[in-house]
Design an enzyme around this catalytic site. Structure first.
Site, PDB file in Angstrom:
ATOM      1  N   VAL A   1     114.946  41.172   4.320  1.00  0.00           N
ATOM      2  CA  VAL A   1     116.121  40.339   4.118  1.00  0.00           C
ATOM      3  C   VAL A   1     116.849  40.253   5.455  1.00  0.00           C
ATOM      4  O   VAL A   1     116.819  41.206   6.232  1.00  0.00           O
ATOM      5  CB  VAL A   1     116.992  41.038   3.057  1.00  0.00           C
ATOM      6  CG1 VAL A   1     118.402  40.581   3.120  1.00  0.00           C
ATOM      7  CG2 VAL A   1     116.376  40.852   1.705  1.00  0.00           C
ATOM      8  N   PRO A   2     117.444  39.116   5.743  1.00  0.00           N
ATOM      9  CA  PRO A   2     118.164  39.023   7.021  1.00  0.00           C
ATOM     10  C   PRO A   2     119.058  40.232   7.233  1.00  0.00           C
ATOM     11  O   PRO A   2     119.557  40.819   6.286  1.00  0.00           O
ATOM     12  CB  PRO A   2     119.017  37.758   6.844  1.00  0.00           C
ATOM     13  CG  PRO A   2     118.400  36.995   5.734  1.00  0.00           C
ATOM     14  CD  PRO A   2     117.637  37.954   4.880  1.00  0.00           C
TER      15      PRO A   2
ATOM     16  N   GLY B   1     121.701  42.991   7.572  1.00  0.00           N
ATOM     17  CA  GLY B   1     123.090  43.153   7.107  1.00  0.00           C
ATOM     18  C   GLY B   1     123.911  43.413   8.349  1.00  0.00           C
ATOM     19  O   GLY B   1     123.463  43.167   9.439  1.00  0.00           O
TER      20      GLY B   1
ATOM     21  N   PHE C   1     124.602  46.103   9.892  1.00  0.00           N
ATOM     22  CA  PHE C   1     123.905  46.930  10.897  1.00  0.00           C
ATOM     23  C   PHE C   1     122.566  47.418  10.399  1.00  0.00           C
ATOM     24  O   PHE C   1     122.052  48.392  10.898  1.00  0.00           O
ATOM     25  CB  PHE C   1     124.763  48.150  11.248  1.00  0.00           C
ATOM     26  CG  PHE C   1     126.044  47.781  11.930  1.00  0.00           C
ATOM     27  CD1 PHE C   1     127.258  47.950  11.282  1.00  0.00           C
ATOM     28  CD2 PHE C   1     126.033  47.198  13.181  1.00  0.00           C
ATOM     29  CE1 PHE C   1     128.444  47.576  11.895  1.00  0.00           C
ATOM     30  CE2 PHE C   1     127.218  46.826  13.792  1.00  0.00           C
ATOM     31  CZ  PHE C   1     128.418  47.005  13.154  1.00  0.00           C
ATOM     32  N   GLY C   2     122.008  46.780   9.375  1.00  0.00           N
ATOM     33  CA  GLY C   2     120.752  47.364   8.902  1.00  0.00           C
ATOM     34  C   GLY C   2     119.866  46.363   8.199  1.00  0.00           C
ATOM     35  O   GLY C   2     120.334  45.335   7.725  1.00  0.00           O
ATOM     36  N   LYS C   3     118.585  46.675   8.119  1.00  0.00           N
ATOM     37  CA  LYS C   3     117.637  45.810   7.425  1.00  0.00           C
ATOM     38  C   LYS C   3     117.621  46.168   5.950  1.00  0.00           C
ATOM     39  O   LYS C   3     117.671  47.342   5.586  1.00  0.00           O
ATOM     40  CB  LYS C   3     116.229  46.022   8.014  1.00  0.00           C
ATOM     41  CG  LYS C   3     116.067  45.399   9.403  1.00  0.00           C
ATOM     42  CD  LYS C   3     114.605  45.244   9.774  1.00  0.00           C
ATOM     43  CE  LYS C   3     114.466  44.636  11.166  1.00  0.00           C
ATOM     44  NZ  LYS C   3     115.419  43.549  11.444  1.00  0.00           N
ATOM     45  N   VAL C   4     117.583  45.144   5.110  1.00  0.00           N
ATOM     46  CA  VAL C   4     117.614  45.360   3.659  1.00  0.00           C
ATOM     47  C   VAL C   4     116.224  45.101   3.077  1.00  0.00           C
ATOM     48  O   VAL C   4     115.677  44.018   3.250  1.00  0.00           O
ATOM     49  CB  VAL C   4     118.652  44.437   2.991  1.00  0.00           C
ATOM     50  CG1 VAL C   4     118.692  44.678   1.485  1.00  0.00           C
ATOM     51  CG2 VAL C   4     120.041  44.684   3.585  1.00  0.00           C
TER      52      VAL C   4
ATOM     53  N   LYS D   1     119.088  49.511   2.066  1.00  0.00           N
ATOM     54  CA  LYS D   1     119.472  49.128   3.425  1.00  0.00           C
ATOM     55  C   LYS D   1     119.257  50.323   4.334  1.00  0.00           C
ATOM     56  O   LYS D   1     119.781  51.407   4.061  1.00  0.00           O
ATOM     57  CB  LYS D   1     120.934  48.651   3.469  1.00  0.00           C
ATOM     58  CG  LYS D   1     121.390  48.265   4.871  1.00  0.00           C
ATOM     59  CD  LYS D   1     122.472  47.207   4.883  1.00  0.00           C
ATOM     60  CE  LYS D   1     123.841  47.750   4.696  1.00  0.00           C
ATOM     61  NZ  LYS D   1     124.888  46.737   4.948  1.00  0.00           N
TER      62      LYS D   1
ATOM     63  N   ASP E   1     134.165  39.819   5.768  1.00  0.00           N
ATOM     64  CA  ASP E   1     132.997  39.008   6.177  1.00  0.00           C
ATOM     65  C   ASP E   1     132.471  38.197   4.987  1.00  0.00           C
ATOM     66  O   ASP E   1     131.268  38.181   4.712  1.00  0.00           O
ATOM     67  CB  ASP E   1     131.886  39.925   6.733  1.00  0.00           C
ATOM     68  CG  ASP E   1     130.975  39.175   7.711  1.00  0.00           C
ATOM     69  OD1 ASP E   1     129.920  39.714   8.075  1.00  0.00           O
ATOM     70  OD2 ASP E   1     131.307  38.016   8.074  1.00  0.00           O
TER      71      ASP E   1
HETATM   72  N1  499 Z   1     123.649  43.117   4.206  1.00  0.00           N
HETATM   73  C1  499 Z   1     123.552  43.720   3.002  1.00  0.00           C
HETATM   74  N2  499 Z   1     124.141  44.864   2.649  1.00  0.00           N
HETATM   75  N3  499 Z   1     123.833  45.114   1.372  1.00  0.00           N
HETATM   76  C2  499 Z   1     123.030  44.109   0.960  1.00  0.00           C
HETATM   77  C3  499 Z   1     122.459  43.948  -0.367  1.00  0.00           C
HETATM   78  C4  499 Z   1     122.707  44.775  -1.453  1.00  0.00           C
HETATM   79  N4  499 Z   1     122.012  44.288  -2.531  1.00  0.00           N
HETATM   80  C5  499 Z   1     121.319  43.166  -2.156  1.00  0.00           C
HETATM   81  N5  499 Z   1     120.531  42.346  -2.884  1.00  0.00           N
HETATM   82  C6  499 Z   1     119.983  41.267  -2.290  1.00  0.00           C
HETATM   83  C7  499 Z   1     120.192  40.968  -0.925  1.00  0.00           C
HETATM   84  C8  499 Z   1     119.600  39.771  -0.303  1.00  0.00           C
HETATM   85  C9  499 Z   1     120.177  39.057   0.734  1.00  0.00           C
HETATM   86  N6  499 Z   1     119.379  38.002   1.030  1.00  0.00           N
HETATM   87  C10 499 Z   1     118.288  38.019   0.251  1.00  0.00           C
HETATM   88  C11 499 Z   1     117.191  37.147   0.191  1.00  0.00           C
HETATM   89  C12 499 Z   1     116.206  37.383  -0.750  1.00  0.00           C
HETATM   90  C13 499 Z   1     116.319  38.470  -1.609  1.00  0.00           C
HETATM   91  C14 499 Z   1     117.414  39.343  -1.548  1.00  0.00           C
HETATM   92  C15 499 Z   1     118.398  39.107  -0.618  1.00  0.00           C
HETATM   93  C16 499 Z   1     121.008  41.813  -0.170  1.00  0.00           C
HETATM   94  C17 499 Z   1     121.576  42.913  -0.787  1.00  0.00           C
HETATM   95  O1  499 Z   1     122.841  43.180   1.940  1.00  0.00           O
END
Ligand code: 499
Length: 333
Positions: A82-83, A85, A87-90, A105, A191
């Site tokens: 996932v793009p 966050g 400061f970290g990759k999800v 993350k 944000d």
């Molecule tokens: N920066 C950050 N800090 N916590 C999260 C986070 C927590 N639960 C989440 N569930 C989905 C996604 C997500 C973002 N783009 C996506 C595109 C496809 C599928 C899933 C996603 C991101 C998160 O993200």
């Protein structure tokens, strides 16, 4: 049983309450690099026993859980990540015993800010991605959270184009409920933007609390410029102190992005010609000219209230939740 694994195992991963997780976060934040470098095994605190099955104090990758690339709903999984966050990759994680799918993350210790976790551990609401647990392994903090498997609003708009007004109303109501809760606790997200709103089958939740602050006075005076330029309010750009109303303005710009497919300013002031939008925002906000042509009069009035230049006159989350734009007559839908 806080302090012990489910069977009293002496491993480094314990079930606990939010206070235990915060103690763990402070412990690792104060750990010397040398101490962190040679950890014999993972350590951490799991809040959610239902979703994460700790075995004899262990919660290891490729044993108690596995990491998957996200099957990006709209795009073929390039890196499957996932793009970034704040400061970290999800990643997508799955507990091998409960089969629960979670977002995980990974934050390198050098980038880790306790604030990233504190807010999610202390404040729980259905429109805020729930924190299930936090582990330290291999010099990285692993944050296990509620997963929005429908992806983010940004991915949806980038792949499917501008959203229809009834979809925008559905997302906006959920985001406002989450903001109403955070703002009632004097917490500023800092944000709000399409990539920080993720979708589930029955709700939308806010994610990425890496820039979040909890206000101790009526105004928050930042040391640095926080947020993403395109969605920033004029008072944040001015850097003379702001409050929770900045999230309301960013929601307004996020709605413009949902209804047009582009953030405000970008069409009139192409990024190629304008490396920074700070001066434009300072001089020209609010970007009412970027509101979609087919925007309903009610939604246009909503956007005027959400992006009011003067934060004290700008509407609050509770006020906007009663706005007529979010309660259209049935035949409009
Ligand atoms: N920066 C950050 N800090 N916590 C999260 C986070 C927590 N639960 C989440 N569930 C989905 C996604 C997500 C973002 N783009 C996506 C595109 C496809 C599928 C899933 C996603 C991101 C998160 O993200």
């Amino acid at each position: 049983e806080s302090g012990e694994g489910v069977d009293g195992g002496a491993g480094g991963v314990k079930y606990g309450k939010a206070t235990d997780l915060l103690d763990f976060i402070n412990l690792v934040s104060d750990m010397a690099l040398a101490e962190r470098q040679h950890l014999p095994e993972e350590m951490g605190v799991v809040l959610n026993k239902k979703e994460m099955a700790v075995q004899k104090g262990r919660y290891q990758i490729n044993r108690e859980f596995v990491l998957f690339p996200w099957k990006l709903t709209y795009k073929n999984p390039r890196t499957g990540l996932v793009p970034n966050g704040s400061f970290g990759k999800v990643h997508l994680a799955q507990d091998t015993k409960t089969r629960k799918r979670m977002a995980c993350k990974l934050i390198p210790m050098e980038n880790f800010r306790a604030a990233d976790v504190e807010i999610q551990a202390k404040f729980r609401h259905e429109n805020i991605a729930e924190l299930y647990g936090a582990l330290l392994w291999d010099q990285k903090i692993h944050l296990f959270m509620e997963a929005g498997e429908g992806g983010s609003v940004l991915e949806k708009v980038d792949s499917c184009g501008p959203m229809r007004e009834f979809e925008i109303i559905w997302v906006t109501r959920q985001v406002l409920r989450g903001l109403e809760y955070l703002h009632a606790n004097k917490v500023i997200h800092h944000d709000i933007k399409p990539s920080n709103i993720v979708l589930m089958s029955d709700k939308a939740v806010l994610v990425d609390f890496g820039l979040t602050v909890q206000m101790t006075e009526e105004m928050y005076t930042p040391r640095d410029l926080r947020g993403t330029e395109m969605y920033m309010s004029p008072e944040v750009v001015l850097c003379r102190g702001h409050d929770t109303k900045i999230d309301i303005y960013s929601l307004g710009t996020t709605i413009i992005h949902m209804q047009t497919g582009s953030p405000p300013w970008a069409t009139r002031f192409p990024r190629t010609a304008y490396p920074s939008y700070l001066y434009i925002i300072h001089k020209l906000a609010p970007p009412m000219e970027d509101v979609a042509e087919d925007c309903s009069p009610a939604m246009r009035s909503f956007l005027g209230r959400a992006m009011e230049r003067n934060p004290t006159l700008r509407a609050s989350a509770p006020e906007l939740l009663t706005h007529e734009a979010l309660h259209p007559p049935r035949e409009d839908q």
